[in-house]
Design a protein around this motif. Structure first.
Motif, short mmCIF file in Angstrom:
data_model
loop_
_atom_site.label_atom_id
_atom_site.label_comp_id
_atom_site.label_asym_id
_atom_site.label_seq_id
_atom_site.Cartn_x
_atom_site.Cartn_y
_atom_site.Cartn_z
N GLU A 180 -73.83 80.97 -0.30
CA GLU A 180 -74.55 82.27 -0.54
C GLU A 180 -75.81 81.87 -1.30
N SER A 181 -75.75 80.65 -1.91
CA SER A 181 -76.93 80.32 -2.71
C SER A 181 -77.98 79.58 -2.01
N ASN A 182 -77.81 79.43 -0.53
CA ASN A 182 -78.70 78.76 0.32
C ASN A 182 -80.15 78.97 0.20
N ILE A 183 -80.40 80.31 -0.16
CA ILE A 183 -81.88 80.68 -0.06
C ILE A 183 -82.57 79.97 -1.33
N VAL A 184 -82.10 79.50 -2.26
CA VAL A 184 -82.48 78.89 -3.54
C VAL A 184 -82.11 77.37 -3.59
N SER A 185 -81.06 77.14 -3.07
CA SER A 185 -80.37 75.89 -3.27
C SER A 185 -80.34 74.84 -1.82
N ASN A 186 -80.85 75.34 -0.91
CA ASN A 186 -80.65 74.64 0.44
C ASN A 186 -81.17 73.07 0.29
N ASP A 187 -82.15 73.02 -0.20
CA ASP A 187 -82.95 71.59 -0.38
C ASP A 187 -82.74 70.91 -1.57
N THR A 188 -81.97 71.66 -2.44
CA THR A 188 -81.86 71.02 -4.06
C THR A 188 -80.83 69.86 -4.11
N ILE A 189 -81.00 68.91 -4.92
CA ILE A 189 -79.84 68.17 -5.40
C ILE A 189 -80.03 68.33 -7.03
N ILE A 190 -78.90 68.49 -7.62
CA ILE A 190 -78.83 68.59 -9.20
C ILE A 190 -78.15 67.30 -9.65
N MET A 191 -78.80 66.68 -10.36
CA MET A 191 -78.06 65.53 -11.16
C MET A 191 -78.34 65.46 -12.82
N GLU A 192 -77.96 64.41 -13.59
CA GLU A 192 -78.24 64.39 -14.69
C GLU A 192 -79.76 64.07 -14.95
N ALA A 193 -80.38 64.45 -16.07
CA ALA A 193 -81.70 64.34 -16.29
C ALA A 193 -82.15 62.87 -15.99
N ASP A 194 -81.56 62.10 -16.85
CA ASP A 194 -82.02 60.65 -16.97
C ASP A 194 -81.95 59.94 -15.42
N LEU A 195 -80.94 60.30 -14.70
CA LEU A 195 -80.66 59.69 -13.44
C LEU A 195 -81.85 60.31 -12.55
N ALA A 196 -82.20 61.61 -12.62
CA ALA A 196 -83.32 62.25 -11.97
C ALA A 196 -84.51 61.69 -12.16
N LYS A 197 -84.69 61.28 -13.49
CA LYS A 197 -86.18 60.56 -13.94
C LYS A 197 -86.11 59.21 -13.01
N ARG A 198 -85.16 58.49 -13.35
CA ARG A 198 -85.14 57.12 -12.59
C ARG A 198 -85.41 57.33 -11.19
N ILE A 199 -84.92 58.20 -10.37
CA ILE A 199 -85.09 58.12 -9.01
C ILE A 199 -86.58 58.77 -8.62
N LEU A 200 -86.87 59.86 -9.43
CA LEU A 200 -88.31 60.21 -9.33
C LEU A 200 -89.69 59.52 -9.85
N GLY A 201 -88.99 58.31 -10.77
CA GLY A 201 -90.18 57.55 -11.09
C GLY A 201 -90.88 58.14 -12.48
N ILE A 202 -90.03 58.96 -13.33
CA ILE A 202 -90.75 59.56 -14.17
C ILE A 202 -90.30 58.76 -15.49
N ASP A 203 -91.17 58.23 -16.56
CA ASP A 203 -90.55 57.57 -17.62
C ASP A 203 -89.62 58.26 -18.52
N GLU A 204 -89.00 57.54 -19.16
CA GLU A 204 -87.92 58.03 -19.95
C GLU A 204 -88.26 58.78 -20.97
N GLU A 205 -89.59 58.84 -21.56
CA GLU A 205 -89.98 59.63 -22.49
C GLU A 205 -90.86 60.77 -21.93
N MET A 206 -90.72 60.91 -20.76
CA MET A 206 -91.67 61.82 -20.22
C MET A 206 -90.86 63.09 -19.54
N SER A 207 -91.35 63.93 -18.93
CA SER A 207 -90.66 64.97 -18.30
C SER A 207 -91.59 65.69 -17.28
#
Lengths: 392, 70
Positions: A180-207
């Motif tokens: 039912e939430s496909n219209i907003v969630s179809n291509d989305t992956i949700i994970m813990e912020a620190d893990l997301a930073k590691r995968i996206l290449g964002i420094d730990e002290e950045m957002s």
């Protein structure tokens, strides 16, 4: 109020001219179906977008460099929190993860599992969510589109992400978001912020950016000025700017709308032209006979107008019903792709039932009035001539 | 036809909207749809990165700009 005999005669007339009416009926039904489909789809999307805007933060702060938005230091959130009137300031982490082999990407969103709003909403969204279990290892919750994609590549249990610095991050699939939430969630992956930073290449002290909630509307201008005074290299996006941008998405300047308007307009002009030139000698004779047996000009015009009105009304009803089934039961194949796009993960979107009755009445008027008026003029022209002349 | 239209109206009036979309955007704090657009187009439409503002160059055609007007 027309008499029974008049109504009987009207239906007999429609039945007699059924072949003549059928072509116009089919074309009109198709026009109404096409136009209503676009309007229904656009209204449903507009209504869904309204739902996403209600929970948006009051401000988004992005750090700018050379005209580009760059990663924002997390410590800025603490600084902004000290401004009077700011209820909360949270660093937000999101970005796109490009899957090289076939050129698709996922949208990764990092969440703070200790934020109350986030966990409450997540618990409502995902049944049987155990936050402790979710945090016990590198887990992710994925949209249906991502799930289908990963299944296709046999990643049924986990997926190996490759962050920019070359390592590997093995992340387990914890759960899938409801369809039912496909219209907003179809291509989305949700994970813990620190893990997301590691995968996206964002420094730990950045957002990615920082969001702020300022409940008192009167304090928002002041808060905005204070933020700009703290950091000159920022761009502040207000909630009402986003709301305005999204509301404007559905105005009628868009190319597709314009194209459809033109198609509808052209077809309508054709129908009108056909209607004007369709008064044949048989029609003339028919009107002449009616006049000869004592019908007044007003009666003849009333009969012909009602005849056209009924055909238009039935075409409108059927067209609307077809559009409704097409959009809400069959999820608007093809037309939906125009609105959602089709270049990334395919989306199977189910729309909430929404009808804007104001829009329907506008459509009804724009359809019925030209339709009926197109008949009025030629009928009046013949009805006013002498019956003997008309029957010749 | 009348019955069909009556069913349609009652379907709209009795439809129970799911709160999943609201909950999802409360989790992500991102507005807008999960558009299936190519990599060069903005996924979140209102957050353009203004990369062409200071250094104008040939921007890739954004397909969704033809669909949605801003």
């Amino acid at each position: 109020m027309p008499s029974n005999a008049f109504v009987n005669f009207l239906f007999l007339l429609i039945y007699r001219h059924r072949v003549k009416h059928s072509a116009i009926f089919i074309i009109s039904t198709l026009i109404v179906a096409l136009f209503s489909s676009v309007m229904l789809l656009s209204n449903a999307l507009q209504s869904e977008i309204g739902l996403t805007l209600s929970s948006q933060p009051d401000f988004i702060v992005q750090k700018m460099r050379s005209g580009k938005a760059v990663d924002t230091p997390v410590e800025w959130a603490d600084e902004f929190r000290t401004i009077r009137g700011v209820k909360s300031a949270l660093p937000r982490v999101f970005g796109r993860y490009f899957y090289e082999p076939n050129g698709y990407y996922f949208t990764i969103v990092g969440i703070d599992p200790f934020d109350e709003q986030t966990t409450d909403a997540l618990e409502e969204l995902v049944e049987d969510l155990d936050v402790k279990a979710f945090l016990s290892r590198d887990n992710m919750i994925i949209g249906s589109g991502v799930k289908r994609f990963l299944d296709q590549y046999r990643y049924t249990d986990y997926f190996d992400f490759r962050p920019p610095h070359g390592s590997r991050e093995k992340v387990y699939i914890y759960e899938t978001f409801p369809e039912e939430s496909n219209i907003v969630s179809n291509d989305t992956i949700i994970m813990e912020a620190d893990l997301a930073k590691r995968i996206l290449g964002i420094d730990e002290e950045m957002s990615t950016d920082i969001v702020l909630y300022v409940p008192n509307e009167l304090e928002r201008d002041n808060v905005m000025v204070k933020m700009i005074l703290m950091h000159y290299d920022i761009r502040v996006i207000r909630k009402n700017e986003i709301e305005k941008a999204y509301k404007n998405l559905f105005n009628y300047k868009g190319g597709v709308f314009l194209l459809l308007y033109m198609i509808v307009l052209m077809t309508f002009v054709l129908i009108l032209y056909q209607r004007y030139s369709m008064i044949s000698s048989a029609d003339k004779k028919e009107i002449g006979i009616l006049r000869a047996v004592g019908w007044s000009i007003k009666d003849v015009i009333k009969l012909k107008v009602l005849e056209s009105f009924l055909v238009a009304l039935l075409a409108f009803g059927l067209g609307l019903l077809i559009a409704y089934l097409y959009v809400f039961m069959f999820n608007a194949p093809m037309l939906g792709s125009v609105f959602y796009g089709y270049s990334n993960l395919p989306a199977d979107i189910k729309l909430g039932r929404t009808i804007d009755f104001g829009m329907l009445s506008m459509l009804f008027l724009f359809f019925i009035v030209p339709f009926v008026s197109a008949v009025l003029v030629p009928v009046w022209k013949i009805a006013v001539v002498d019956p003997v002349e008309a029957m010749k | 036809l009348g019955l069909g239209l009556a069913v349609m109206v009652s379907d709209v009036l009795l439809f129970k909207h799911s709160s999943d979309i609201e909950n999802f955007s409360a989790v992500t704090r991102l507005p807008g749809f999960s558009l299936s657009v190519i990599y060069f187009e903005p996924r979140v439409r209102s957050y353009r990165d203004f990369s062409g503002t200071l250094y104008p160059d040939m921007k890739p055609i954004s397909y969704m700009d033809f669909v949605y007007a801003e």
